[in-house]
Design a protein around this motif. Structure first.
Motif, PDB file in Angstrom:
ATOM      1  N   GLN A  43       7.263 -30.347 -17.131  1.00 55.98           N
ATOM      2  CA  GLN A  43       7.955 -30.692 -15.890  1.00 55.98           C
ATOM      3  C   GLN A  43       7.108 -31.628 -15.038  1.00 55.98           C
ATOM      4  O   GLN A  43       5.872 -31.643 -15.143  1.00 55.98           O
ATOM      5  CB  GLN A  43       8.292 -29.433 -15.101  1.00 55.98           C
ATOM      6  N   ILE A  44       7.759 -32.377 -14.194  1.00 56.05           N
ATOM      7  CA  ILE A  44       7.065 -33.318 -13.314  1.00 56.05           C
ATOM      8  C   ILE A  44       6.341 -32.555 -12.222  1.00 56.05           C
ATOM      9  O   ILE A  44       6.918 -31.681 -11.574  1.00 56.05           O
ATOM     10  CB  ILE A  44       8.065 -34.318 -12.711  1.00 56.05           C
ATOM     11  N   LYS A  45       5.071 -32.873 -12.026  1.00 61.15           N
ATOM     12  CA  LYS A  45       4.273 -32.195 -11.016  1.00 61.15           C
ATOM     13  C   LYS A  45       4.551 -32.776  -9.632  1.00 61.15           C
ATOM     14  O   LYS A  45       4.764 -33.978  -9.491  1.00 61.15           O
ATOM     15  CB  LYS A  45       2.788 -32.313 -11.342  1.00 61.15           C
ATOM     16  N   SER A  46       4.502 -31.897  -8.643  1.00 61.59           N
ATOM     17  CA  SER A  46       4.702 -32.336  -7.267  1.00 61.59           C
ATOM     18  C   SER A  46       3.406 -32.927  -6.713  1.00 61.59           C
ATOM     19  O   SER A  46       2.342 -32.865  -7.343  1.00 61.59           O
ATOM     20  CB  SER A  46       5.155 -31.150  -6.408  1.00 61.59           C
ATOM     21  N   VAL A  47       3.494 -33.470  -5.489  1.00 60.53           N
ATOM     22  CA  VAL A  47       2.316 -34.060  -4.843  1.00 60.53           C
ATOM     23  C   VAL A  47       1.270 -32.990  -4.566  1.00 60.53           C
ATOM     24  O   VAL A  47       0.062 -33.203  -4.732  1.00 60.53           O
ATOM     25  CB  VAL A  47       2.737 -34.763  -3.538  1.00 60.53           C
ATOM     26  N   ALA A  48       1.707 -31.799  -4.156  1.00 59.34           N
ATOM     27  CA  ALA A  48       0.760 -30.709  -3.871  1.00 59.34           C
ATOM     28  C   ALA A  48       0.040 -30.263  -5.137  1.00 59.34           C
ATOM     29  O   ALA A  48      -1.179 -30.012  -5.125  1.00 59.34           O
ATOM     30  CB  ALA A  48       1.510 -29.538  -3.238  1.00 59.34           C
ATOM     31  N   GLU A  49       0.803 -30.168  -6.255  1.00 55.45           N
ATOM     32  CA  GLU A  49       0.180 -29.762  -7.512  1.00 55.45           C
ATOM     33  C   GLU A  49      -0.840 -30.794  -7.979  1.00 55.45           C
ATOM     34  O   GLU A  49      -1.899 -30.440  -8.499  1.00 55.45           O
ATOM     35  CB  GLU A  49       1.258 -29.561  -8.575  1.00 55.45           C
ATOM     36  N   LYS A  50      -0.509 -32.072  -7.800  1.00 54.47           N
ATOM     37  CA  LYS A  50      -1.474 -33.130  -8.181  1.00 54.47           C
ATOM     38  C   LYS A  50      -2.733 -33.063  -7.322  1.00 54.47           C
ATOM     39  O   LYS A  50      -3.848 -33.244  -7.811  1.00 54.47           O
ATOM     40  CB  LYS A  50      -0.805 -34.491  -8.048  1.00 54.47           C
ATOM     41  N   ALA A  51      -2.554 -32.804  -6.020  1.00 53.22           N
ATOM     42  CA  ALA A  51      -3.719 -32.723  -5.128  1.00 53.22           C
ATOM     43  C   ALA A  51      -4.602 -31.531  -5.482  1.00 53.22           C
ATOM     44  O   ALA A  51      -5.836 -31.623  -5.470  1.00 53.22           O
ATOM     45  CB  ALA A  51      -3.242 -32.621  -3.683  1.00 53.22           C
ATOM     46  N   ILE A  52      -3.981 -30.390  -5.833  1.00 48.57           N
ATOM     47  CA  ILE A  52      -4.762 -29.209  -6.215  1.00 48.57           C
ATOM     48  C   ILE A  52      -5.515 -29.463  -7.515  1.00 48.57           C
ATOM     49  O   ILE A  52      -6.707 -29.117  -7.653  1.00 48.57           O
ATOM     50  CB  ILE A  52      -3.843 -27.989  -6.336  1.00 48.57           C
ATOM     51  N   ALA A  53      -4.837 -30.081  -8.494  1.00 48.56           N
ATOM     52  CA  ALA A  53      -5.496 -30.372  -9.771  1.00 48.56           C
ATOM     53  C   ALA A  53      -6.644 -31.359  -9.597  1.00 48.56           C
ATOM     54  O   ALA A  53      -7.694 -31.245 -10.251  1.00 48.56           O
ATOM     55  CB  ALA A  53      -4.461 -30.918 -10.756  1.00 48.56           C
ATOM     56  N   LYS A  54      -6.476 -32.308  -8.689  1.00 48.34           N
ATOM     57  CA  LYS A  54      -7.539 -33.296  -8.450  1.00 48.34           C
ATOM     58  C   LYS A  54      -8.752 -32.660  -7.794  1.00 48.34           C
ATOM     59  O   LYS A  54      -9.892 -33.011  -8.083  1.00 48.34           O
ATOM     60  CB  LYS A  54      -6.971 -34.417  -7.581  1.00 48.34           C
ATOM     61  N   LEU A 107      -9.793 -29.660  -8.200  1.00 47.07           N
ATOM     62  CA  LEU A 107     -10.481 -28.783  -9.138  1.00 47.07           C
ATOM     63  C   LEU A 107     -11.324 -29.543 -10.159  1.00 47.07           C
ATOM     64  O   LEU A 107     -12.123 -28.934 -10.878  1.00 47.07           O
ATOM     65  CB  LEU A 107      -9.455 -27.903  -9.874  1.00 47.07           C
ATOM     66  N   LYS A 108     -11.155 -30.860 -10.252  1.00 53.04           N
ATOM     67  CA  LYS A 108     -11.945 -31.652 -11.193  1.00 53.04           C
ATOM     68  C   LYS A 108     -13.409 -31.712 -10.731  1.00 53.04           C
ATOM     69  O   LYS A 108     -13.689 -31.759  -9.526  1.00 53.04           O
ATOM     70  CB  LYS A 108     -11.383 -33.073 -11.290  1.00 53.04           C
ATOM     71  N   PRO A 109     -14.356 -31.733 -11.670  1.00 50.42           N
ATOM     72  CA  PRO A 109     -15.788 -31.828 -11.277  1.00 50.42           C
ATOM     73  C   PRO A 109     -16.090 -33.193 -10.657  1.00 50.42           C
ATOM     74  O   PRO A 109     -15.608 -34.225 -11.120  1.00 50.42           O
ATOM     75  CB  PRO A 109     -16.525 -31.621 -12.608  1.00 50.42           C
ATOM     76  N   LYS A 110     -16.890 -33.180  -9.603  1.00 53.48           N
ATOM     77  CA  LYS A 110     -17.249 -34.430  -8.929  1.00 53.48           C
ATOM     78  C   LYS A 110     -18.406 -35.112  -9.636  1.00 53.48           C
ATOM     79  O   LYS A 110     -19.247 -34.470 -10.276  1.00 53.48           O
ATOM     80  CB  LYS A 110     -17.609 -34.141  -7.472  1.00 53.48           C
ATOM     81  N   ARG A 111     -18.449 -36.443  -9.470  1.00 55.25           N
ATOM     82  CA  ARG A 111     -19.517 -37.245 -10.079  1.00 55.25           C
ATOM     83  C   ARG A 111     -19.853 -38.408  -9.164  1.00 55.25           C
ATOM     84  O   ARG A 111     -19.079 -38.747  -8.271  1.00 55.25           O
ATOM     85  CB  ARG A 111     -19.086 -37.743 -11.450  1.00 55.25           C
ATOM     86  N   ILE A 112     -21.008 -39.005  -9.452  1.00 59.93           N
ATOM     87  CA  ILE A 112     -21.482 -40.109  -8.599  1.00 59.93           C
ATOM     88  C   ILE A 112     -20.767 -41.388  -9.008  1.00 59.93           C
ATOM     89  O   ILE A 112     -20.757 -41.776 -10.177  1.00 59.93           O
ATOM     90  CB  ILE A 112     -22.996 -40.276  -8.702  1.00 59.93           C
ATOM     91  N   GLN A 159     -21.527 -42.234  -4.112  1.00 60.61           N
ATOM     92  CA  GLN A 159     -21.319 -40.915  -3.533  1.00 60.61           C
ATOM     93  C   GLN A 159     -20.769 -39.966  -4.595  1.00 60.61           C
ATOM     94  O   GLN A 159     -20.229 -40.405  -5.611  1.00 60.61           O
ATOM     95  CB  GLN A 159     -20.345 -40.989  -2.344  1.00 60.61           C
ATOM     96  N   LEU A 160     -20.916 -38.632  -4.295  1.00 55.63           N
ATOM     97  CA  LEU A 160     -20.429 -37.609  -5.202  1.00 55.63           C
ATOM     98  C   LEU A 160     -18.947 -37.362  -4.894  1.00 55.63           C
ATOM     99  O   LEU A 160     -18.595 -36.661  -3.934  1.00 55.63           O
ATOM    100  CB  LEU A 160     -21.237 -36.321  -5.036  1.00 55.63           C
ATOM    101  N   VAL A 161     -18.070 -37.975  -5.670  1.00 60.70           N
ATOM    102  CA  VAL A 161     -16.630 -37.965  -5.387  1.00 60.70           C
ATOM    103  C   VAL A 161     -15.858 -37.693  -6.674  1.00 60.70           C
ATOM    104  O   VAL A 161     -16.463 -37.496  -7.739  1.00 60.70           O
ATOM    105  CB  VAL A 161     -16.172 -39.299  -4.760  1.00 60.70           C
ATOM    106  N   ASN A 162     -14.508 -37.709  -6.551  1.00 60.06           N
ATOM    107  CA  ASN A 162     -13.625 -37.463  -7.692  1.00 60.06           C
ATOM    108  C   ASN A 162     -13.108 -38.744  -8.329  1.00 60.06           C
ATOM    109  O   ASN A 162     -12.196 -38.683  -9.153  1.00 60.06           O
ATOM    110  CB  ASN A 162     -12.422 -36.602  -7.267  1.00 60.06           C
ATOM    111  N   HIS A 163     -13.607 -39.917  -7.945  1.00 55.58           N
ATOM    112  CA  HIS A 163     -13.164 -41.172  -8.550  1.00 55.58           C
ATOM    113  C   HIS A 163     -14.358 -41.895  -9.163  1.00 55.58           C
ATOM    114  O   HIS A 163     -15.507 -41.512  -8.954  1.00 55.58           O
ATOM    115  CB  HIS A 163     -12.479 -42.065  -7.496  1.00 55.58           C
TER     116      HIS A 163
END
Length: 317
Positions: free
Chosen positions: A270-281, A283-288, A294-298
């Motif tokens: 099923q297609i994920k909502s905006v809230a589900e995408k934000a929660i999944a993002k 939870l991802k490990p941060k990196r430089i 900076q220590l971020v998710n991108h």
């Protein structure tokens, strides 16, 4: 029907026929052009109009033209003829004092003109509310009260308004025996009617009434013989069987198909909502990031300060 237009180049009279449809909107159902306003011309026009219609109109509204009135009485016999209220009110100032015409109470009484026949209790009024809506208006009730009539005449009460539109005895039979078959309901209604006819003549005679009770008791014993009990019958099932024309089997076996998952909901596509995408993002490990350090998710490709991403709107222009 109105004959007040002379806007063509030959100065001929244009006569439109206007009717009212089921939505109470005016519609044009015909028109004609005549050279003069004589009885002969109007008679010819009305006959031509009738030849194009399936039946005569029940009522017609016109102005006070004497030639037209004579033609209507000759050609449209049996049709109710009424004068247009707009024409009457437009000629009021030339016939009556201006102070009287401008009075609001005078206009109100003119618009409520009606007549009442006390013998057959027939009410005729200009608003024609009952003819269009099949409901008496306040004008009619006012007339009935003035004549000391406090009960609506039966001619103005339709059958669909009455409580006894469906016989009460018929309703009680269906409720008591829970019968959904129309044929059986009619037979039960007939049986109940015959039973009442047997009681009416002997209701004040004890001996005859006792004989009737004994006869009915003997009849009830004979009726119960060799008759299968149907107390457990389902009336809804009988109705469905009458509709489809076949009997419904009680023993219905459903075979469960093999190889089908009965637990879980399977793969989640099923297609994920905006809230589900934000929660999944989150939870991802941060990196430089190599761009902003900076220590971020991108990463550098998705970095907000990436020069290629900043200049992207300008490249489109």
């Amino acid at each position: 029907m109105d004959a007040t237009y002379r806007t063509n180049r030959y100065n001929m009279i244009f006569v439109p026929f206007t009717a009212i449809n089921n939505h109470e909107k005016t519609i044009n159902v015909g028109a004609g052009i005549i050279s003069d306003e004589t009885i002969e011309s109007y008679s010819w026009l009305l006959e031509a109009f009738l030849s194009s219609q399936k039946k005569k109109p029940k009522m017609i509204l016109t102005d006070m033209d004497p030639s037209l009135n004579s033609s209507i009485s000759e050609v449209l016999q049996g049709c109710t003829h009424r004068l247009c209220m707009w024409h009457i009110m437009s000629k009021m100032p030339s016939k009556i004092e201006p102070d009287v015409v401008s009075h609001s109470d005078f206009k109100k009484r003119i618009n409520q003109l009606l007549s009442f026949d006390a013998q057959d209790q027939t009410i005729e009024y200009e608003c024609l509310h009952f003819r269009f809506f099949v409901i008496l208006c306040s004008h009619a009730f006012r007339v009935l009260i003035n004549y000391d009539i406090f009960k609506i005449p039966n001619k103005y009460i339709l059958d669909r308004w009455r409580k006894n539109m469906v016989d009460i005895g018929f309703q009680k039979i269906n409720q008591k025996w829970r019968v959904c078959n129309t044929y059986i309901s009619n037979l039960l209604q007939d049986a109940s009617s015959f039973y009442e006819k047997c009681i009416d003549p002997v209701i004040h005679d004890k001996e005859k009434l006792q004989e009737l009770v004994n006869s009915l008791q003997e009849l009830s014993v004979n009726c119960g013989k060799d008759v299968a009990s149907k107390s457990s019958s389902n009336p809804i099932k009988e109705v469905v069987e009458n509709i489809i024309g076949a009997q419904i089997s009680i023993d219905v076996k459903i075979k469960v198909l093999s190889g089908i998952k009965t637990k879980g909901s399977g793969k989640r596509n099923q297609i994920k909502s905006v809230a589900e995408k934000a929660i999944a993002k989150s939870l991802k490990p941060k990196r430089i990031c190599n761009g902003c350090k900076q220590l971020v998710n991108h990463d550098q490709r998705n970095c907000p300060i990436n020069p290629s991403k900043v200049l992207k709107p300008f490249k489109k222009q």
